[in-house]
Design a protein around this motif. Structure first.
Motif, PDB file in Angstrom:
ATOM      1  N   GLY A   1       0.790  -1.227   0.000  1.00 27.65           N
ATOM      2  CA  GLY A   1       0.000   0.000   0.000  1.00 27.65           C
ATOM      3  C   GLY A   1       0.816   1.268   0.000  1.00 27.65           C
ATOM      4  N   SER A   2       2.118   1.178   0.087  1.00 29.68           N
ATOM      5  CA  SER A   2       2.978   2.359   0.095  1.00 29.68           C
ATOM      6  C   SER A   2       3.397   2.730  -1.320  1.00 29.68           C
ATOM      7  CB  SER A   2       4.226   2.088   0.942  1.00 29.68           C
ATOM      8  OG  SER A   2       5.019   1.058   0.370  1.00 29.68           O
ATOM      9  N   ASN A   3       4.073   3.881  -1.430  1.00 26.97           N
ATOM     10  CA  ASN A   3       4.658   4.332  -2.697  1.00 26.97           C
ATOM     11  C   ASN A   3       3.614   4.489  -3.795  1.00 26.97           C
ATOM     12  OD1 ASN A   3       6.883   5.185  -4.226  1.00 26.97           O
ATOM     13  ND2 ASN A   3       7.218   3.129  -5.059  1.00 26.97           N
ATOM     14  N   TYR A   4       2.510   5.119  -3.462  1.00 28.59           N
ATOM     15  CA  TYR A   4       1.433   5.382  -4.431  1.00 28.59           C
ATOM     16  C   TYR A   4       1.910   6.437  -5.437  1.00 28.59           C
ATOM     17  CZ  TYR A   4      -3.387   6.319  -6.020  1.00 28.59           C
ATOM     18  OH  TYR A   4      -4.529   6.456  -6.763  1.00 28.59           O
ATOM     19  N   GLN A   5       1.771   6.141  -6.753  1.00 26.88           N
ATOM     20  CA  GLN A   5       2.200   7.079  -7.784  1.00 26.88           C
ATOM     21  C   GLN A   5       1.192   7.128  -8.926  1.00 26.88           C
ATOM     22  OE1 GLN A   5       6.285   6.627  -9.164  1.00 26.88           O
ATOM     23  NE2 GLN A   5       6.878   5.623  -7.260  1.00 26.88           N
ATOM     24  N   VAL A   6       0.983   8.333  -9.446  1.00 28.28           N
ATOM     25  CA  VAL A   6       0.196   8.503 -10.664  1.00 28.28           C
ATOM     26  C   VAL A   6       1.160   8.471 -11.847  1.00 28.28           C
ATOM     27  CG1 VAL A   6      -1.267  10.058 -12.001  1.00 28.28           C
ATOM     28  CG2 VAL A   6      -1.618   9.825  -9.533  1.00 28.28           C
ATOM     29  N   ILE A   7       0.916   7.564 -12.769  1.00 30.51           N
ATOM     30  CA  ILE A   7       1.775   7.426 -13.949  1.00 30.51           C
ATOM     31  C   ILE A   7       1.302   8.339 -15.072  1.00 30.51           C
ATOM     32  CG2 ILE A   7       2.621   5.823 -15.703  1.00 30.51           C
ATOM     33  CD1 ILE A   7       2.276   3.592 -13.605  1.00 30.51           C
ATOM     34  N   LEU A   8       0.017   8.248 -15.398  1.00 30.68           N
ATOM     35  CA  LEU A   8      -0.575   9.069 -16.457  1.00 30.68           C
ATOM     36  C   LEU A   8      -2.038   9.334 -16.124  1.00 30.68           C
ATOM     37  CD1 LEU A   8       0.561   7.636 -19.932  1.00 30.68           C
ATOM     38  CD2 LEU A   8       1.022   9.916 -19.035  1.00 30.68           C
ATOM     39  N   GLU A   9      -2.468  10.563 -16.295  1.00 26.15           N
ATOM     40  CA  GLU A   9      -3.881  10.865 -16.116  1.00 26.15           C
ATOM     41  C   GLU A   9      -4.658  10.441 -17.366  1.00 26.15           C
ATOM     42  OE1 GLU A   9      -4.331  14.960 -15.132  1.00 26.15           O
ATOM     43  OE2 GLU A   9      -3.465  14.732 -13.127  1.00 26.15           O
ATOM     44  N   GLY A  10      -5.878   9.950 -17.166  1.00 27.09           N
ATOM     45  CA  GLY A  10      -6.702   9.497 -18.279  1.00 27.09           C
ATOM     46  C   GLY A  10      -7.142   8.058 -18.100  1.00 27.09           C
ATOM     47  N   ASP A  11      -7.879   7.549 -19.082  1.00 28.95           N
ATOM     48  CA  ASP A  11      -8.412   6.187 -19.039  1.00 28.95           C
ATOM     49  C   ASP A  11      -7.542   5.239 -19.852  1.00 28.95           C
ATOM     50  OD1 ASP A  11     -10.892   6.398 -17.472  1.00 28.95           O
ATOM     51  OD2 ASP A  11     -11.540   7.739 -19.075  1.00 28.95           O
ATOM     52  N   TYR A  12      -7.008   4.227 -19.192  1.00 22.05           N
ATOM     53  CA  TYR A  12      -6.121   3.265 -19.852  1.00 22.05           C
ATOM     54  C   TYR A  12      -6.579   1.839 -19.583  1.00 22.05           C
ATOM     55  CZ  TYR A  12      -3.238   7.328 -20.625  1.00 22.05           C
ATOM     56  OH  TYR A  12      -2.813   8.558 -21.037  1.00 22.05           O
ATOM     57  N   THR A  13      -6.207   0.950 -20.475  1.00 23.03           N
ATOM     58  CA  THR A  13      -6.651  -0.435 -20.401  1.00 23.03           C
ATOM     59  C   THR A  13      -5.544  -1.360 -20.898  1.00 23.03           C
ATOM     60  OG1 THR A  13      -8.427  -1.948 -21.061  1.00 23.03           O
ATOM     61  CG2 THR A  13      -7.690  -0.351 -22.718  1.00 23.03           C
TER      62      THR A  13
END
Length: 334
Positions: free
Chosen positions: A287-299
């Motif tokens: 649960g640590s080291n939460y990061q946003v890689i890219l904003e938007g919808d990806y699949t």
């Protein structure tokens, strides 16, 4: 001399026939697995299984060539076309690549001539030949030892859980429900209930017996040797973790999760909260080291030992790659 010729000609014919028989046997016999080998990771198979790494080779559906079946090195070099089938739910072992063929929309003016356009297939790595294992529409194929477990469709029973042996024999319905077959760990298959409950179950594929692992309203289990990850439907589809020694799951990510893929100590996931802050993210398994890689919808979040691959929703023909652990994101150009 005449007697010698009479002897040599039949002998030569026998040798040719024997040689052909040996060649035919070697090239057509089925190679069996001597353990409960698993063909791909749960995370990749939940995300359409368009990448699969086995023994230093990555088998993949090439977005630059009609999504045909290809292979390459783990660093993306030495890309080679294996077969002109649109491939998904790819699995592999020492001798074969297994995949779901989906050529229904294949762009060709002779499409009406194609048979078995949506079927379960086996590609022979030595001969390059493809064997159709099940001609019926198939989904979510998963290799467990010498069987493929998958969702089979026919007009009489609709979608149900099936299995078939590697040589195409012993085709049988395992369950009337279309359980996802993505999460295999050794001889065990992990799935969530569909018809009567959404509990997490473990099936011993050696005996066919299932047992309840965790009761609740859960979805998409992904199991390894130490933990089982799944989505908690009653708590905003948050991601939870159940260790083998625990009786109750603990929350890893509170966000609403659309897709996720656990690889090593990292979880890559698509966040889709109601306040529209959709993003591709990563977090450590604790649960640590939460990061946003890219904003938007990806699949289609697929992971190999060197890269994370994904696509933007609505543009699955463009695949992006990011080095495992983070780094520059680029378009995948095999």
């Amino acid at each position: 001399m005449k007697n010698l010729k009479r002897f040599l000609i039949p002998a030569a014919i026998i040798l040719v026939i024997a040689g052909y028989a040996v060649f035919y046997y070697v090239t057509t016999k089925t190679h069996w697995n001597d353990s409960f080998v698993n063909g791909n990771t749960a995370g990749n198979l939940y995300n359409n299984g368009i990448f699969c790494e086995y023994n230093g080779t990555v088998y993949f559906s090439n977005p630059n060539d009609n999504h045909y079946l290809y292979s390459m090195n783990t660093d993306g070099s030495n890309a080679k076309k294996l077969y002109e089938d649109i491939a998904s739910f790819i699995n592999a072992d020492d001798h074969y690549v297994y995949y779901v063929r989906n050529n229904i929309n294949k762009n060709t003016k002779f499409a009406f001539l194609h048979v078995n356009t949506n079927s379960l297939c086996r590609y022979d790595l030595k001969t390059g030949k493809v064997k159709v294992l099940d001609t019926a529409p198939s989904l979510y194929a998963s290799l467990i030892g010498n069987y493929l477990y998958y969702i089979h469709y026919d007009t009489e029973t609709a979608s149900t859980l099936y299995r078939i042996k590697l040589d195409g024999s012993e085709l049988e319905q395992v369950d009337k429900n279309p359980y996802f077959t993505c999460s295999a760990n050794g001889q065990y298959l992990y799935y969530n209930g569909i018809a009567n409950d959404h509990n997490i179950y473990q099936m011993d594929t050696n005996t066919g017996i299932s047992q309840t692992i965790c009761e609740g309203n859960y979805w998409m289990p992904s199991a390894d040797n130490e933990n089982i990850y799944f989505l908690d439907c009653l708590n905003n589809y948050s991601l939870v973790r159940l260790s083998r020694s625990q009786s109750e799951p603990v929350t890893v990510v509170n966000d609403r999760i659309e897709y996720y893929n656990v690889y090593g100590n990292t979880i890559y996931f698509q966040r889709n909260n109601l306040d529209e802050d959709a993003a591709l993210c990563s977090v450590s398994t604790d649960g640590s080291n939460y990061q946003v890689i890219l904003e938007g919808d990806y699949t289609n979040i697929n992971v190999t030992s060197q890269y994370v691959y994904f696509s933007k929703v609505g543009d699955e023909d463009t695949v992006y790659q990011m080095p495992l652990g983070g780094g520059n994101i680029s378009v995948f150009q095999p």
